[in-house]
Design a protein around this motif. Structure first.
Motif, PDB file in Angstrom:
ATOM      1  N   ASN A  63      -4.843  -1.735  22.202  1.00  0.00           N
ATOM      2  CA  ASN A  63      -6.437  -1.881  21.909  1.00  0.00           C
ATOM      3  C   ASN A  63      -7.287  -0.578  20.964  1.00  0.00           C
ATOM      4  OD1 ASN A  63      -8.662  -3.731  22.101  1.00  0.00           O
ATOM      5  ND2 ASN A  63      -9.396  -2.469  24.556  1.00  0.00           N
ATOM      6  N   VAL A  64      -6.522  -0.396  20.269  1.00  0.00           N
ATOM      7  CA  VAL A  64      -6.668   1.017  19.210  1.00  0.00           C
ATOM      8  C   VAL A  64      -6.914   0.408  17.920  1.00  0.00           C
ATOM      9  CG1 VAL A  64      -5.895   2.460  21.004  1.00  0.00           C
ATOM     10  CG2 VAL A  64      -4.566   1.821  19.626  1.00  0.00           C
ATOM     11  N   HIS A  65      -7.597   0.749  16.992  1.00  0.00           N
ATOM     12  CA  HIS A  65      -7.492   0.400  15.026  1.00  0.00           C
ATOM     13  C   HIS A  65      -6.009   1.387  15.030  1.00  0.00           C
ATOM     14  CE1 HIS A  65     -11.235  -1.889  15.554  1.00  0.00           C
ATOM     15  NE2 HIS A  65     -11.688  -0.706  16.318  1.00  0.00           N
ATOM     16  N   VAL A  66      -5.643   0.727  14.170  1.00  0.00           N
ATOM     17  CA  VAL A  66      -4.181   1.223  14.036  1.00  0.00           C
ATOM     18  C   VAL A  66      -4.175   1.340  11.945  1.00  0.00           C
ATOM     19  CG1 VAL A  66      -1.414   0.983  13.009  1.00  0.00           C
ATOM     20  CG2 VAL A  66      -2.190   0.206  15.861  1.00  0.00           C
ATOM     21  N   GLU A  67      -4.596   2.378  11.650  1.00  0.00           N
ATOM     22  CA  GLU A  67      -4.297   2.609  10.377  1.00  0.00           C
ATOM     23  C   GLU A  67      -2.857   2.915   9.553  1.00  0.00           C
ATOM     24  OE1 GLU A  67      -6.443   5.994  10.115  1.00  0.00           O
ATOM     25  OE2 GLU A  67      -8.238   4.981  10.757  1.00  0.00           O
ATOM     26  N   ARG A  68      -1.942   3.021  10.550  1.00  0.00           N
ATOM     27  CA  ARG A  68      -0.150   3.643   9.425  1.00  0.00           C
ATOM     28  C   ARG A  68      -0.056   1.891   9.707  1.00  0.00           C
ATOM     29  NH1 ARG A  68       0.092   7.060   6.276  1.00  0.00           N
ATOM     30  NH2 ARG A  68       1.903   7.608   6.321  1.00  0.00           N
ATOM     31  N   GLY A  69       1.582   2.174   9.110  1.00  0.00           N
ATOM     32  CA  GLY A  69       2.585   1.187  10.145  1.00  0.00           C
ATOM     33  C   GLY A  69       3.981   1.322   8.981  1.00  0.00           C
ATOM     34  N   THR A  70       5.213   1.088   9.739  1.00  0.00           N
ATOM     35  CA  THR A  70       6.343   1.193   9.437  1.00  0.00           C
ATOM     36  C   THR A  70       6.553  -0.103   8.312  1.00  0.00           C
ATOM     37  OG1 THR A  70       6.930   2.449  10.881  1.00  0.00           O
ATOM     38  CG2 THR A  70       8.857   1.870   9.576  1.00  0.00           C
ATOM     39  N   TYR A  71       6.465  -0.617   7.044  1.00  0.00           N
ATOM     40  CA  TYR A  71       7.208  -1.718   6.679  1.00  0.00           C
ATOM     41  C   TYR A  71       8.630  -1.966   6.490  1.00  0.00           C
ATOM     42  CZ  TYR A  71       1.982  -1.818   4.937  1.00  0.00           C
ATOM     43  OH  TYR A  71       0.761  -1.622   4.671  1.00  0.00           O
ATOM     44  N   GLN A  72       9.314  -3.104   6.483  1.00  0.00           N
ATOM     45  CA  GLN A  72      10.206  -3.753   6.059  1.00  0.00           C
ATOM     46  C   GLN A  72      10.712  -4.747   5.229  1.00  0.00           C
ATOM     47  OE1 GLN A  72      12.197  -2.564  10.201  1.00  0.00           O
ATOM     48  NE2 GLN A  72      12.701  -0.673   9.681  1.00  0.00           N
ATOM     49  N   TYR A  73      10.959  -4.793   4.761  1.00  0.00           N
ATOM     50  CA  TYR A  73      11.415  -5.860   3.165  1.00  0.00           C
ATOM     51  C   TYR A  73      12.976  -5.818   4.344  1.00  0.00           C
ATOM     52  CZ  TYR A  73      12.394  -7.658  -0.696  1.00  0.00           C
ATOM     53  OH  TYR A  73      12.817  -8.886  -1.789  1.00  0.00           O
ATOM     54  N   TYR A  74      12.862  -7.166   3.838  1.00  0.00           N
ATOM     55  CA  TYR A  74      14.192  -8.522   4.030  1.00  0.00           C
ATOM     56  C   TYR A  74      14.224  -9.313   2.624  1.00  0.00           C
ATOM     57  CZ  TYR A  74      16.247  -6.707   7.982  1.00  0.00           C
ATOM     58  OH  TYR A  74      16.904  -6.648   9.149  1.00  0.00           O
ATOM     59  N   ARG A  75      15.250  -9.438   2.099  1.00  0.00           N
ATOM     60  CA  ARG A  75      14.787 -10.355   0.890  1.00  0.00           C
ATOM     61  C   ARG A  75      16.245 -11.610   1.088  1.00  0.00           C
ATOM     62  NH1 ARG A  75      14.162 -10.154  -5.309  1.00  0.00           N
ATOM     63  NH2 ARG A  75      13.928 -12.172  -5.971  1.00  0.00           N
ATOM     64  N   PHE A  76      16.364 -12.727   1.573  1.00  0.00           N
ATOM     65  CA  PHE A  76      17.366 -13.724   1.927  1.00  0.00           C
ATOM     66  C   PHE A  76      16.909 -15.238   1.495  1.00  0.00           C
ATOM     67  CE2 PHE A  76      13.909 -13.578   5.229  1.00  0.00           C
ATOM     68  CZ  PHE A  76      14.347 -15.643   5.397  1.00  0.00           C
TER      69      PHE A  76
END
Length: 135
Positions: A63-76
């Motif tokens: 219940n907080v505002h998030v400004e960053r994140g960990t991005y993960q990419y898949y191609r399949f």
């Protein structure tokens, strides 16, 4: 015997910043398991690391505002019905904030596509989501 036709997709999901390496690896293992158990094949995985989000997201757990994140990419490549199962799982995996799947190719033969190298090495993603401008 009929040749199995599949589709090519790419999926990007964002993990909350508090997710450590162990949680990121568990999520990756689960996503790869869903793809391979559903008859698909992973062509490429990239961990884009921690980046600033385009806009703040309200984290439903903390219940907080998030400004960053960990991005993960898949191609399949996968059968059509696998995407619904993958997105269902991404929706219920707690550390996942957002996800997006895009269809790249509609009708292809899996064995033929796996012989062709993935051509996304020329994509230049700047750190922290900033665009690189030429001077």
């Amino acid at each position: 015997m009929a040749v199995e036709r599949q589709r090519e997709y790419e999926t990007v999901y964002i993990l909350r910043p508090s997710a450590g390496d162990e949680i990121a690896q568990k999520t990756r293992d689960r996503v790869e398991g869903i793809i391979t158990n559903g008859g698909g094949h992973v062509l490429r995985f990239d961990n884009w690391g921690s980046r600033k989000l385009a806009y703040e997201i309200q984290d439903r757990t903390d219940n907080v505002h998030v400004e960053r994140g960990t991005y993960q990419y898949y191609r399949f490549i996968a059968p059509n019905d696998l995407v619904a199962e993958l997105e269902r799982n991404l929706r219920i995996i707690d550390p996942v904030l957002k996800y997006l799947t895009v269809k790249l190719e509609a009708d292809l033969i899996a064995e033929d596509r796996m012989k062709v190298p993935t051509e996304i090495d020329d994509i230049d993603v700047a750190p922290d989501g900033e665009s690189e401008e030429e001077e």
